[in-house]
Design a protein around this motif. Structure first.
Motif, PDB file in Angstrom:
ATOM      1  N   GLY A 274      19.269  26.453  -4.776  1.00 15.79           N
ATOM      2  CA  GLY A 274      18.516  25.723  -5.795  1.00 15.79           C
ATOM      3  C   GLY A 274      17.024  25.992  -5.646  1.00 15.79           C
ATOM      4  O   GLY A 274      16.594  26.923  -4.949  1.00 15.79           O
ATOM      5  N   GLU A 275      16.252  25.127  -6.287  1.00 16.32           N
ATOM      6  CA  GLU A 275      14.814  25.357  -6.360  1.00 16.32           C
ATOM      7  C   GLU A 275      14.079  24.690  -5.192  1.00 16.32           C
ATOM      8  O   GLU A 275      13.568  25.354  -4.295  1.00 16.32           O
ATOM      9  N   ALA A 276      14.066  23.368  -5.199  1.00 15.33           N
ATOM     10  CA  ALA A 276      13.327  22.605  -4.179  1.00 15.33           C
ATOM     11  C   ALA A 276      13.915  21.200  -4.146  1.00 15.33           C
ATOM     12  O   ALA A 276      14.482  20.740  -5.143  1.00 15.33           O
ATOM     13  N   PRO A 277      13.778  20.520  -3.010  1.00 15.39           N
ATOM     14  CA  PRO A 277      14.350  19.176  -2.925  1.00 15.39           C
ATOM     15  C   PRO A 277      13.701  18.205  -3.896  1.00 15.39           C
ATOM     16  O   PRO A 277      12.498  18.285  -4.151  1.00 15.39           O
ATOM     17  N   GLY A 278      14.496  17.300  -4.432  1.00 13.37           N
ATOM     18  CA  GLY A 278      13.972  16.188  -5.210  1.00 13.37           C
ATOM     19  C   GLY A 278      13.680  15.021  -4.272  1.00 13.37           C
ATOM     20  O   GLY A 278      13.761  15.160  -3.039  1.00 13.37           O
TER      21      GLY A 278
ATOM     22  N   GLU B  16      16.586  13.920  -2.003  1.00 13.30           N
ATOM     23  CA  GLU B  16      16.831  14.940  -0.979  1.00 13.30           C
ATOM     24  C   GLU B  16      15.775  14.838   0.123  1.00 13.30           C
ATOM     25  O   GLU B  16      16.089  14.926   1.308  1.00 13.30           O
TER      26      GLU B  16
ATOM     27  N   PRO C  96      20.308  18.620   0.882  1.00 13.96           N
ATOM     28  CA  PRO C  96      20.126  19.206  -0.445  1.00 13.96           C
ATOM     29  C   PRO C  96      21.114  18.626  -1.466  1.00 13.96           C
ATOM     30  O   PRO C  96      22.242  18.255  -1.115  1.00 13.96           O
ATOM     31  N   PHE C  97      20.684  18.541  -2.684  1.00 12.91           N
ATOM     32  CA  PHE C  97      21.551  18.163  -3.815  1.00 12.91           C
ATOM     33  C   PHE C  97      22.395  16.909  -3.530  1.00 12.91           C
ATOM     34  O   PHE C  97      23.620  16.955  -3.524  1.00 12.91           O
TER      35      PHE C  97
ATOM     36  N   ASN D  82      17.959  25.646  -0.739  1.00 10.52           N
ATOM     37  CA  ASN D  82      16.934  25.829  -1.771  1.00 10.52           C
ATOM     38  C   ASN D  82      15.987  26.942  -1.342  1.00 10.52           C
ATOM     39  O   ASN D  82      15.880  27.228  -0.146  1.00 10.52           O
TER      40      ASN D  82
ATOM     41  N   HIS E 230      20.380  25.428 -13.712  1.00  5.82           N
ATOM     42  CA  HIS E 230      20.273  24.319 -12.769  1.00  5.82           C
ATOM     43  C   HIS E 230      21.051  23.140 -13.368  1.00  5.82           C
ATOM     44  O   HIS E 230      20.922  22.868 -14.576  1.00  5.82           O
TER      45      HIS E 230
HETATM   46  N1  URA Z   1      17.255  20.234  -7.218  1.00  9.69           N
HETATM   47  C1  URA Z   1      17.167  21.328  -6.436  1.00  9.69           C
HETATM   48  O1  URA Z   1      16.827  22.412  -6.905  1.00  9.69           O
HETATM   49  N2  URA Z   1      17.473  21.202  -5.162  1.00  9.69           N
HETATM   50  C2  URA Z   1      17.894  20.083  -4.606  1.00  9.69           C
HETATM   51  O2  URA Z   1      18.182  20.064  -3.414  1.00  9.69           O
HETATM   52  C3  URA Z   1      17.990  18.952  -5.456  1.00  9.69           C
HETATM   53  C4  URA Z   1      17.671  19.044  -6.748  1.00  9.69           C
END
Ligand code: URA
Length: 282
Positions: free
Chosen positions: A128-132, A135, A141-142, A168, A252
Protein backbone atom coordinates in the motif's frame (compact mmCIF):
# COMPACT_ATOMS: atom_id res chain seq x y z
CA UNK A 1 2.16 -38.73 -0.35
CA UNK A 2 -0.09 -39.79 -3.12
CA UNK A 3 -3.53 -38.35 -3.37
CA UNK A 4 -2.87 -35.49 -0.96
CA UNK A 5 -4.26 -32.07 -1.61
CA UNK A 6 -2.12 -29.01 -1.83
CA UNK A 7 -3.39 -25.66 -0.78
CA UNK A 8 -0.83 -23.83 -2.84
CA UNK A 9 -1.22 -20.20 -1.97
CA UNK A 10 -1.91 -20.97 1.66
CA UNK A 11 1.13 -23.26 1.76
CA UNK A 12 -0.58 -25.10 4.51
CA UNK A 13 -1.00 -28.78 4.96
CA UNK A 14 -4.47 -30.04 4.23
CA UNK A 15 -5.48 -32.51 6.86
CA UNK A 16 -6.73 -35.94 5.99
CA UNK A 17 -9.40 -37.77 7.99
CA UNK A 18 -6.73 -39.15 10.30
CA UNK A 19 -5.69 -35.72 11.54
CA UNK A 20 -2.30 -36.22 10.02
CA UNK A 21 -0.29 -33.76 8.07
CA UNK A 22 -0.72 -34.82 4.49
CA UNK A 23 1.45 -32.38 2.68
CA UNK A 24 4.43 -30.12 2.99
CA UNK A 25 4.87 -26.81 1.27
CA UNK A 26 5.83 -27.32 -2.31
CA UNK A 27 9.13 -25.51 -1.91
CA UNK A 28 10.60 -28.16 0.40
CA UNK A 29 12.24 -30.65 -1.88
CA UNK A 30 11.69 -34.37 -1.47
CA UNK A 31 15.46 -34.67 -0.86
CA UNK A 32 15.08 -32.52 2.23
CA UNK A 33 12.14 -34.52 3.49
CA UNK A 34 14.05 -37.79 3.12
CA UNK A 35 16.50 -36.54 5.72
CA UNK A 36 13.82 -35.87 8.28
CA UNK A 37 11.70 -39.02 8.31
CA UNK A 38 10.00 -38.21 11.60
CA UNK A 39 9.48 -34.58 10.97
CA UNK A 40 6.15 -34.91 9.28
CA UNK A 41 4.36 -36.72 12.07
CA UNK A 42 6.02 -35.01 15.01
CA UNK A 43 5.60 -31.55 13.69
CA UNK A 44 2.06 -32.12 12.58
CA UNK A 45 1.00 -33.46 15.94
CA UNK A 46 2.67 -30.82 18.02
CA UNK A 47 2.02 -27.67 16.12
CA UNK A 48 -0.77 -28.45 13.73
CA UNK A 49 -1.42 -26.05 10.93
CA UNK A 50 1.57 -23.85 11.62
CA UNK A 51 3.79 -26.85 10.95
CA UNK A 52 4.86 -25.89 7.47
CA UNK A 53 6.16 -22.46 8.46
CA UNK A 54 7.96 -23.76 11.47
CA UNK A 55 9.52 -26.56 9.51
CA UNK A 56 10.75 -24.05 7.00
CA UNK A 57 12.28 -21.97 9.77
CA UNK A 58 13.85 -25.01 11.41
CA UNK A 59 15.25 -26.14 8.11
CA UNK A 60 16.43 -22.69 7.19
CA UNK A 61 18.01 -22.14 10.56
CA UNK A 62 19.97 -25.37 10.67
CA UNK A 63 20.86 -26.31 7.16
CA UNK A 64 22.49 -29.65 6.49
CA UNK A 65 24.86 -29.98 3.57
CA UNK A 66 22.31 -31.21 1.11
CA UNK A 67 19.79 -28.71 2.38
CA UNK A 68 22.31 -26.01 1.65
CA UNK A 69 22.46 -27.35 -1.87
CA UNK A 70 18.72 -27.36 -2.21
CA UNK A 71 18.64 -23.71 -1.18
CA UNK A 72 21.47 -22.69 -3.42
CA UNK A 73 20.80 -19.43 -5.19
CA UNK A 74 22.33 -17.91 -8.29
CA UNK A 75 25.41 -15.79 -7.70
CA UNK A 76 24.68 -12.45 -6.08
CA UNK A 77 21.36 -13.57 -4.63
CA UNK A 78 21.17 -13.63 -0.90
CA UNK A 79 20.51 -17.05 0.59
CA UNK A 80 17.29 -16.74 2.46
CA UNK A 81 17.62 -18.13 5.94
CA UNK A 82 15.73 -17.21 9.08
CA UNK A 83 13.27 -14.99 7.30
CA UNK A 84 11.40 -14.17 10.46
CA UNK A 85 14.58 -13.04 12.20
CA UNK A 86 15.66 -10.92 9.24
CA UNK A 87 12.27 -9.27 9.00
CA UNK A 88 12.46 -8.48 12.71
CA UNK A 89 15.82 -6.80 12.15
CA UNK A 90 14.25 -4.55 9.51
CA UNK A 91 11.44 -3.70 11.90
CA UNK A 92 14.02 -2.66 14.49
CA UNK A 93 15.83 -0.49 11.94
CA UNK A 94 12.58 1.24 10.98
CA UNK A 95 11.75 1.80 14.66
CA UNK A 96 15.12 3.38 15.23
CA UNK A 97 14.73 5.88 12.38
CA UNK A 98 14.64 9.08 14.34
CA UNK A 99 15.66 11.73 11.81
CA UNK A 100 13.31 13.13 9.17
CA UNK A 101 9.91 14.81 9.09
CA UNK A 102 7.83 11.64 9.37
CA UNK A 103 9.82 10.36 12.35
CA UNK A 104 9.40 13.74 14.07
CA UNK A 105 5.67 13.64 13.40
CA UNK A 106 5.49 10.06 14.68
CA UNK A 107 7.14 11.13 17.95
CA UNK A 108 4.98 14.24 18.39
CA UNK A 109 1.78 12.28 17.86
CA UNK A 110 2.82 9.24 19.87
CA UNK A 111 2.42 7.13 16.72
CA UNK A 112 4.20 3.92 15.87
CA UNK A 113 6.01 2.99 12.66
CA UNK A 114 4.27 0.38 10.53
CA UNK A 115 6.87 -1.96 9.02
CA UNK A 116 4.45 -4.56 7.65
CA UNK A 117 3.32 -7.99 8.75
CA UNK A 118 2.40 -11.42 7.53
CA UNK A 119 3.78 -14.73 6.41
CA UNK A 120 7.56 -14.64 5.85
CA UNK A 121 7.02 -17.33 3.21
CA UNK A 122 4.09 -15.61 1.54
CA UNK A 123 3.57 -16.08 -2.18
CA UNK A 124 1.85 -12.69 -2.30
CA UNK A 125 3.12 -9.33 -1.08
CA UNK A 126 0.54 -6.53 -0.95
CA UNK A 127 2.03 -3.05 -0.98
CA UNK A 128 0.00 0.00 0.00
CA UNK A 129 0.90 3.65 0.23
CA UNK A 130 1.39 4.75 3.85
CA UNK A 131 -0.18 4.03 7.22
CA UNK A 132 -3.39 5.80 8.17
CA UNK A 133 -4.22 6.96 11.70
CA UNK A 134 -5.43 3.59 12.96
CA UNK A 135 -2.35 1.90 11.54
CA UNK A 136 -0.01 4.46 13.14
CA UNK A 137 -1.74 3.97 16.49
CA UNK A 138 -1.43 0.18 16.37
CA UNK A 139 1.78 -0.26 14.35
CA UNK A 140 -0.06 -2.65 11.99
CA UNK A 141 -0.79 -2.14 8.28
CA UNK A 142 -4.33 -2.00 6.89
CA UNK A 143 -6.31 -2.36 10.11
CA UNK A 144 -8.70 0.57 9.56
CA UNK A 145 -11.66 0.82 7.22
CA UNK A 146 -9.58 0.22 4.07
CA UNK A 147 -7.99 -2.76 5.80
CA UNK A 148 -11.35 -4.32 6.55
CA UNK A 149 -12.31 -4.03 2.91
CA UNK A 150 -8.95 -5.48 1.90
CA UNK A 151 -9.47 -8.49 4.18
CA UNK A 152 -12.93 -9.00 2.72
CA UNK A 153 -11.55 -8.97 -0.82
CA UNK A 154 -8.76 -11.37 0.12
CA UNK A 155 -11.24 -13.72 1.73
CA UNK A 156 -13.46 -13.55 -1.35
CA UNK A 157 -10.67 -15.31 -3.25
CA UNK A 158 -9.83 -17.74 -0.46
CA UNK A 159 -6.86 -15.88 1.03
CA UNK A 160 -6.43 -15.07 4.68
CA UNK A 161 -4.37 -12.00 5.61
CA UNK A 162 -2.09 -14.14 7.79
CA UNK A 163 -0.91 -16.02 4.75
CA UNK A 164 0.15 -12.99 2.68
CA UNK A 165 2.59 -10.22 3.56
CA UNK A 166 1.12 -6.72 3.82
CA UNK A 167 3.25 -3.61 3.87
CA UNK A 168 3.51 -0.05 2.53
CA UNK A 169 6.09 1.92 0.61
CA UNK A 170 6.11 4.53 3.41
CA UNK A 171 6.43 3.10 6.91
CA UNK A 172 5.31 6.17 8.92
CA UNK A 173 2.10 8.16 8.65
CA UNK A 174 2.42 11.42 6.69
CA UNK A 175 0.87 14.43 8.50
CA UNK A 176 -2.82 14.87 7.74
CA UNK A 177 -2.71 11.82 5.46
CA UNK A 178 -1.14 13.87 2.69
CA UNK A 179 0.41 12.23 -0.36
CA UNK A 180 3.91 10.87 0.19
CA UNK A 181 6.78 13.02 -1.11
CA UNK A 182 9.49 11.72 -3.38
CA UNK A 183 12.08 12.21 -0.61
CA UNK A 184 9.93 10.08 1.71
CA UNK A 185 9.56 7.30 -0.84
CA UNK A 186 13.35 7.32 -1.23
CA UNK A 187 13.86 7.33 2.53
CA UNK A 188 11.82 4.17 3.10
CA UNK A 189 12.51 2.34 -0.18
CA UNK A 190 15.56 0.43 1.12
CA UNK A 191 13.39 -1.20 3.79
CA UNK A 192 10.79 -2.33 1.29
CA UNK A 193 13.57 -3.58 -1.00
CA UNK A 194 14.98 -5.67 1.86
CA UNK A 195 11.56 -7.08 2.69
CA UNK A 196 11.23 -8.13 -0.95
CA UNK A 197 14.62 -9.87 -1.01
CA UNK A 198 13.84 -11.74 2.19
CA UNK A 199 10.31 -12.86 1.36
CA UNK A 200 10.92 -13.36 -2.36
CA UNK A 201 7.23 -13.16 -3.25
CA UNK A 202 5.90 -14.65 -6.42
CA UNK A 203 3.24 -11.98 -6.87
CA UNK A 204 3.28 -8.28 -5.99
CA UNK A 205 -0.07 -6.59 -5.61
CA UNK A 206 0.20 -2.82 -5.41
CA UNK A 207 -2.69 -0.92 -3.86
CA UNK A 208 -3.04 2.55 -5.29
CA UNK A 209 -1.01 4.68 -7.64
CA UNK A 210 2.00 5.45 -5.41
CA UNK A 211 2.88 1.82 -4.79
CA UNK A 212 2.19 1.04 -8.45
CA UNK A 213 4.56 3.79 -9.62
CA UNK A 214 7.26 2.66 -7.24
CA UNK A 215 7.18 -0.89 -8.57
CA UNK A 216 6.90 0.11 -12.23
CA UNK A 217 10.02 2.21 -11.76
CA UNK A 218 11.78 -0.45 -9.74
CA UNK A 219 11.48 -2.84 -12.69
CA UNK A 220 11.96 -0.19 -15.37
CA UNK A 221 8.69 -1.16 -16.99
CA UNK A 222 7.76 0.88 -20.07
CA UNK A 223 4.32 1.50 -18.51
CA UNK A 224 5.94 3.74 -15.89
CA UNK A 225 4.07 7.05 -15.79
CA UNK A 226 0.80 5.54 -17.05
CA UNK A 227 -2.40 6.03 -15.10
CA UNK A 228 -3.68 3.46 -12.66
CA UNK A 229 -7.01 3.26 -14.52
CA UNK A 230 -5.15 1.86 -17.54
CA UNK A 231 -3.03 -0.64 -15.66
CA UNK A 232 -5.13 -1.92 -12.76
CA UNK A 233 -6.00 -5.58 -12.92
CA UNK A 234 -3.31 -6.31 -15.53
CA UNK A 235 -0.39 -8.65 -14.98
CA UNK A 236 3.23 -7.72 -15.63
CA UNK A 237 6.10 -10.14 -15.49
CA UNK A 238 9.05 -8.67 -13.64
CA UNK A 239 12.55 -9.97 -13.19
CA UNK A 240 13.66 -10.16 -9.59
CA UNK A 241 17.11 -11.22 -8.42
CA UNK A 242 15.54 -14.48 -7.21
CA UNK A 243 13.55 -15.21 -10.38
CA UNK A 244 10.49 -14.02 -12.24
CA UNK A 245 7.54 -12.54 -10.39
CA UNK A 246 4.19 -11.05 -11.38
CA UNK A 247 3.09 -7.51 -10.64
CA UNK A 248 -0.64 -6.84 -10.44
CA UNK A 249 -1.55 -3.18 -9.83
CA UNK A 250 -4.93 -2.72 -8.13
CA UNK A 251 -6.89 0.28 -6.99
CA UNK A 252 -6.40 1.22 -3.36
CA UNK A 253 -9.39 -0.19 -1.42
CA UNK A 254 -10.04 3.31 -0.01
CA UNK A 255 -10.58 4.61 -3.57
CA UNK A 256 -13.91 2.75 -3.59
CA UNK A 257 -15.13 4.83 -0.63
CA UNK A 258 -14.98 7.92 -2.83
CA UNK A 259 -15.96 6.21 -6.05
CA UNK A 260 -18.05 3.06 -5.44
CA UNK A 261 -18.04 2.28 -9.17
CA UNK A 262 -14.38 1.23 -8.79
CA UNK A 263 -15.32 -1.72 -6.62
CA UNK A 264 -16.21 -3.84 -9.62
CA UNK A 265 -12.75 -3.28 -11.07
CA UNK A 266 -11.21 -4.06 -7.71
CA UNK A 267 -13.15 -7.34 -7.54
CA UNK A 268 -12.05 -8.20 -11.05
CA UNK A 269 -8.46 -7.48 -10.02
CA UNK A 270 -8.71 -9.85 -7.09
CA UNK A 271 -10.02 -12.55 -9.41
CA UNK A 272 -6.96 -11.99 -11.62
CA UNK A 273 -4.82 -12.54 -8.51
CA UNK A 274 -6.73 -15.75 -7.76
CA UNK A 275 -6.17 -17.03 -11.29
CA UNK A 276 -2.49 -16.13 -11.11
CA UNK A 277 -2.10 -18.07 -7.87
CA UNK A 278 -3.79 -21.08 -9.38
CA UNK A 279 -0.93 -21.25 -11.85
CA UNK A 280 2.46 -22.19 -10.48
CA UNK A 281 5.43 -19.86 -10.46
CA UNK A 282 6.17 -18.69 -14.02
N1 URA B 1 -3.73 2.75 3.51
C1 URA B 1 -2.50 2.33 3.15
O1 URA B 1 -2.05 2.59 2.03
N2 URA B 1 -1.81 1.61 4.01
C2 URA B 1 -2.26 1.24 5.19
O2 URA B 1 -1.56 0.55 5.92
C3 URA B 1 -3.56 1.69 5.54
C4 URA B 1 -4.27 2.43 4.70
Amino acid sequence: MTGCQIDREERRPIRGGTDQLTHFPSNISSEVLKQFPDLEMNRARSIGEAADDNILDVLEGEPTNSLRESHQQPDGVEKVTNRRKKLKEIEEQIRSLTAGPLADYRREQGFRPVPGEGDPHARVMLIGEAPGAEEARTGRPFVGRAGRLLEEKLESIGLNRDRVFITNIIKDRPPGNRDPRVSEVERYAPYLDRQISIIQPEVFVTLGRFAMSYLLDRYNLPQSGRRIGELQGRQFTVQEEYGKATLIPLYHPAATFYNPALEEDLDRGFRVLRERLDRSRD
